[in-house]
Design an enzyme around this catalytic site. Structure first.
Site, PDB file in Angstrom:
ATOM      1  N   GLU D  57      20.787 -34.561   8.606  1.00  0.00           N
ATOM      2  CA  GLU D  57      20.924 -33.005   9.340  1.00  0.00           C
ATOM      3  C   GLU D  57      20.032 -32.831   9.925  1.00  0.00           C
ATOM      4  OE1 GLU D  57      22.777 -34.685   6.763  1.00  0.00           O
ATOM      5  OE2 GLU D  57      24.947 -34.221   7.923  1.00  0.00           O
ATOM      6  N   HIS D 126      33.899 -28.720   2.323  1.00  0.00           N
ATOM      7  CA  HIS D 126      34.671 -28.747   3.349  1.00  0.00           C
ATOM      8  C   HIS D 126      35.293 -27.719   4.136  1.00  0.00           C
ATOM      9  CE1 HIS D 126      33.288 -33.150   3.232  1.00  0.00           C
ATOM     10  NE2 HIS D 126      33.543 -32.856   3.954  1.00  0.00           N
TER      11      HIS D 126
END
Ligand SMILES: Cc1ncc(C[n+]2csc(CCOP(=O)(O)OP(=O)(O)O)c2C)c(N)n1
Ligand SMILES: Cc1ncc(C[n+]2csc(CCOP(=O)(O)OP(=O)(O)O)c2C)c(N)n1
Ligand SMILES: [Mg+2]
Ligand SMILES: [Mg+2]
Lengths: 377, 321, 377, 321
Positions: D57, D126
């Site tokens: 990322e 999440h």
């Protein structure tokens, strides 16, 4: 031209195995550096002149940087420069050898220890000094200071003070070149400390995977602040680490400007010619503390002395003199020229102005789209 | 004694008191700590307990979490809050979350210390005040010692907390001098403190901005306005009672925050006061924060960007009218 | 005992070079796995019984996991399980071979694809199934679900759903063991995708540098969601990558439970005996999609079939039968036992209760200090 | 057409309109996007412009920044906001800062898209709603499309912005169906929108919580209370004028925010309303937010943790008394 297709162009193994002979450990300064297998091409592309002209030019550049930084120390004591000030005194051969090997269309991404890279890149000493003094006439209007020199004209992308933070930027700049079919090199400079950061790993892999034109240059000065390389890395051979990403990598004697110059030219042209990313480990040493705050408790005076004995500036001066390519008079003239340039830069900075406080909020966002921003009709 | 030395004394005490305690971070050992907080501790406690790490913020913060799970009581130092971004996944997704996610099985008795704040001309990448950001995260306790006593006293109770505690040390405080009592260990870490009593307005500050608030109170006293200064001390959870009690008396509040105004801790404090004490307020809660700009290097610009005592006094005057 | 002192115990180079013979590329499933140079120690430490008993036990474990997960698919269709559900069907040999090689005092740090590891570790199927159904009787009161199984009794530290996020935890658990002089192993399981994350790099280096007792286990199933290994890594030989940190590393045929078992025992005892971190690359394959949301567009049906042909369960079943160590009747009894255990677990989960909504805020922070928390008088 | 398809159409249009635009992120290509937003685009535009990345990322977001500096117009997809922690250093210290720090020399025309929000039983790692966190950062523009039209229309003007723009797509919206006009490209990205006009109270929401706000307004209408629903659309900068104008009419406000209450965007909105419209308010600004817990997996617990229409209606009733 997918990344996969490009990838097949990469040799299965690094084209040169990392040098293991060079020993740049604190106890034994490198004396037999590994050099890449190239003949030295001395004159800068396009320029006339002899090999010795080029070498004198390199010396001149190193002197500019050395004396500039020595002057910075005085200015820091006089409080004209504040914040963090990181000097590359001792490391000039890396800055000069590397940056001189690049072309104007290439890009440089550097760290907070970047005065040398900025000066070698051709950013005027005046604007660098004005930046260090926080003046509007500085490269960044005095907003960046020593750690954040940026210059669009020379494609100098910082001046990045988060260790490792510049690597992904460099990967992206190179990606833009690849996507736009431009034959440019992005030189990405960082220290040995940065190699431990996750961003090093991610960026090396991405550059190698996509075969991007990045020249990774690790200035291995054996310390990250007070942390010796051997206390930071399970594998201290950084070129070997780099080659684990299938990136061709060499160790170079970073105290020998000619060695750096040759290695950087070789690597930069390999990158430019579509060879994908390359990695240079420049084995060097900083003579001074990490920053002006550092009491330098973690190193042995004798170690510093051993490295001082290999100072790149006297080394090249003597070599040129011995070869009859630098007379005493010429050397003095060079010193004078440098001194004058520095005095001029300091005077420029002192005479500089402070940005109007009313401008504090400018450039948080752009004032208008840059040339060519896609825009709604 | 300085704030720095008070912090060092606190670390030393913790190391002496519990052998499970160790300090880990970049340059805490041989270098002596980037702000010299841990200077000398390596010699005293050795490299196992004063542990230099590579530049790997995510890994060593995560290792602190793992070591806490494994029965240790780590103190992890992140040089500055600016670098804590690199460890944020570990702090938010692991440290703050493991206890809840495991249904109460795994607590994380970890203390993370970091420097925060601007004012030293370190420019845009070294001058954040992001402690307010961290106060958004359930599962974390956030402390901001603003005095020598708190620098000295907050660490031990933080280590006693079975859950992760973040301690934010404002860099401009390290050289602050003061006296400390002989038996200083342990302060309460759940309550705010009134640093100056007053009647007309409550000035709420924390960490580096307490000094500006106190200076403003001095000025205001000269103008005949009696300001009460509250030092929040614990930024999460907030000591609502102390805040509401003071505002209930003064009917006016100004929140001072070195963070950028939008989305800062000051917004939360303001919103809570309004929610709780709306009908008691004589004026809207005011905020004095940093200008919303990446911090510039030049001194005059940095000064202009930071909340100053004069700004606080001015905000009080606006309310008073 | 400083890290440095310990470090000298590490051999200069990995004790075994990463296997290059094994070819686990999508087009050619591994058939000649590289095995570490050990003789197989079959019976679990302390247990009596023969090598074949142990192999039957491994088969039984694989069957439990396989059928448990097949049942999960049905329960997902019936909406009894929700959220993300990641199945390890096809990868059972990795879970069983690895986890069975550990001792009870060891720790396991796993990923969101962890049912197999949890079951092999001895967490009751009942509590795992109850967790998947969001019931209070689950391992985590139904708060974690499929991706977050935790169990203090078996030192099972997740169930971590941020890829790479478990690696630093494992390093820290091992550090705690080292500091407290406990001879325990922390097994850290992750996928091939995680190798690209910065946390992999930082954690490998830290573990190697400090010589920590971590057993890194990479379940290389050749894909990270839809991204094939060759599109994610410039160097696809993951053991080679690991060895660049000076961590001894092997590739193992992850479709052969006996190979995994042997490699894991060897590596775990090396770690336990102070050999520092070790790395196992388990070459495996998932038969099903990444999660229940995945349309599985990125793989070739034929590729899946080739790997199915190497299914570890029939392979071991046949081997045992051929050796006369598993009669048809015994095999059927095993299947029945497994089926009964699963039915019992499902019934348990269905009969489970929902946590009281009033408890929503419990365990955001601890209710009291854990045993032995240092506390003020 | 769904929200997902609207987003895809927006990406397709951008790719067709400007060859400097490309999409990069984990599994955007062969997999089709983790939420299938980019499904089919690889086949249409090829792997150079629909670029699958490794799981890195920080590097691929940073590469997006570098590519933007190098003249491209990247759209970077981070699968979900939860993983954006790993790229936060790049977003805050580089993307948001480079222009200022370089004295105006280097702008970063980058768009980062990410999924946000809970409600799908994805549990604690999440299910964050951290868009409010990002609104604290000067230099970023933060958008939250709550409708098909905005999903379709916000991307192109975001790409036209010379500075970094973050687009937060709430995961529960992807399957939302609706109609779109034929010539949809480009909407204004600076203003809030009144999604339902009303007189008695202003309900301020954004992204995933607009639906709850509208549902609450329906209920309230049945109780004789006329609620105005504002969709913020742009979370940074906030459209203060629209908010103040509405509250100036209704004299009451409730802010709905899927973020955790403390330090959420709702606190900033509340503080601003109080600062600006204190004397116009008939009641304190109220907030309806997520419970301050890591999100639990079990459906009934997750529902209890999230702001529901009934909670919004209840908050309005409290104000109304
Ligand atoms: C991410 C991050 N962590 C820590 C720091 C603080 N810091 C600044 S320079 C430095 C050492 C860097 O060493 P190296 O990469 O070897 O470069 P050198 O200073 O030797 O040139 C550290 C720890 C930082 N700027 N960024
Ligand atoms: C940091 C992070 N980025 C992205 C994701 C989304 N994601 C979940 S699993 C996965 C693929 C992981 O692949 P691998 O590590 O090979 O494990 P496998 O699923 O194959 O077992 C991705 C991209 C995530 N959970 N965490
Ligand atoms: Mg260094
Ligand atoms: Mg995988």
């Amino acid at each position: 031209m997918t990344p996969r297709a490009r990838k097949t162009a990469v040799p299965d193994r690094p084209i040169a195995q990392p040098g293991r002979a060079a020993d740049a450990s604190p106890d034994a300064p490198a004396t037999s550096p590994v050099r890449p297998p190239v003949t030295r091409k001395a004159p800068k592309d396009g320029s006339a002149g002899t090999a010795k002209d080029h070498e004198r030019h390199l010396l001149h550049q190193m002197l500019r940087i050395r004396h500039f930084e020595e002057r910075c120390v005085e200015l820091y004591s006089a409080s004209a420069i504040r914040g963090f000030l990181h000097l590359g005194i001792g490391e000039e051969a890396c800055a000069v050898g590397l940056v001189e090997a690049l072309s104007p269309e290439d890009a440089v991404v550097s760290t907070y220890r970047e005065h040398g890279h900025a000066l070698a890149r051709g950013i005027s000493m005046r604007s660098v000094m004005a930046e260090l003094e926080g003046k509007l006439e500085g490269t960044c209007r005095g907003r960046g200071g020593s750690m954040h020199i940026f210059d669009a004209a020379t494609r100098f992308f910082g001046g990045n003070a988060i260790v490792g933070g510049g690597l992904p930027l460099a990967v992206g700049l190179a990606l833009a070149d690849q996507l736009q079919d431009r034959r440019r090199v992005t030189a990405c400079i960082f220290g040995d400390g940065a190699v431990a950061e996750g961003e090093f790993h991610e960026s090396m892999n991405l550059a190698a995977l996509w075969h991007l034109p990045v020249l990774f240059c690790c200035e291995n000065n054996l310390y990250a602040m007070g942390t010796a390389l051997a206390r930071a890395q399970s594998e201290t051979d950084l070129s070997l680490k780099a080659s684990s990403y299938r990136v061709p990598a060499w160790a170079v004697d970073g105290m020998d400007v000619l060695a750096v110059d040759a290695a950087a030219r070789h690597a930069a042209s390999a990158v430019r010619d579509g060879g994908g990313p390359h990695f240079l480990e420049l084995r060097t040493y900083r003579y001074r503390a990490h920053s002006m705050y550092d009491p330098d408790l973690y190193r042995d005076k004798a170690e510093i002395e051993r490295w001082r004995a290999r100072d790149p500036i006297p080394a090249l001066t003597e070599a040129l003199s011995a070869a009859g390519a630098l007379g005493e008079e010429e050397r003095e003239r060079m010193e004078e020229e440098v001194a004058a340039e520095i005095e001029d830069a300091v005077a420029f900075a002192e005479a500089g102005t402070l940005e109007d406080v009313a401008e504090l909020g400018r450039f948080v966002t752009s004032e208008r789209g840059p040339e060519g921003t896609p825009c709604l009709p | 004694m300085t704030y720095r030395e008070a912090m060092r004394a606190a670390i030393r005490e913790a190391l002496n008191r519990d052998e499970r305690v160790f300090l880990m971070g970049e340059d805490v050992g041989r270098y002596g700590g980037c702000y010299a907080v841990s200077l000398g501790l390596l010699e005293e406690f050795g490299p196992e307990r004063i542990r230099d790490t590579p530049m790997s913020e995510s890994a060593f913060v995560g290792a602190g979490i793992g070591a806490a799970l494994g029965g240790m009581r780590p103190i992890v130092e992140i040089m500055t809050v600016n670098f804590s971004f690199l460890a944020l996944d570990q702090i938010v997704n692991n440290a703050a979350t493991l206890l809840y996610m495991s249904g109460g099985q795994f607590s994380v008795p970890l203390v993370i210390r970091m420097t925060t704040g601007a004012g030293r001309q370190l420019a845009a990448q070294h001058s954040h005040s992001l402690e307010g950001w961290y106060t958004h995260i359930p599962g974390l306790r956030i402390l901001a010692p603003a005095t020598l006593e708190d620098a000295r006293g907050m660490l031990w109770p933080a280590l006693c907390d079975p859950d992760p505690v973040l301690i934010f040390e404002n860099g401009i405080l390290y050289n602050m001098e003061g006296e400390l009592s002989d038996n200083p260990s342990g302060v309460d870490i759940t309550s705010a403190a009134i640093r100056r009593a007053g009647e007309d307005v409550t000035v709420i500050a924390y960490g580096g901005s307490v000094r500006a608030a106190l200076a403003a109170a001095d000025t205001l006293a000269g103008d005949g306005i009696s300001a009460e200064v509250i030092d929040l001390r614990s930024l999460r959870p907030l000591d609502d009672e102390a805040i509401f009690a003071s505002v209930g008396r003064t009917h006016r509040a100004v929140v001072v925050d070195e963070g950028w105004r939008s989305g800062s801790l000051s917004a939360e404090v303001s919103a809570r006061i309004t929610e709780h004490a709306f009908y008691d307020l004589d004026a809207p809660v005011a905020r004095v924060c940093s200008a919303e700009v990446p911090m510039p290097y030049a001194k005059h610009l940095e000064d202009a960007a930071l909340p100053q005592a004069a700004d606080v006094a001015a905000a009080v005057h606006v309310l008073g009218s």
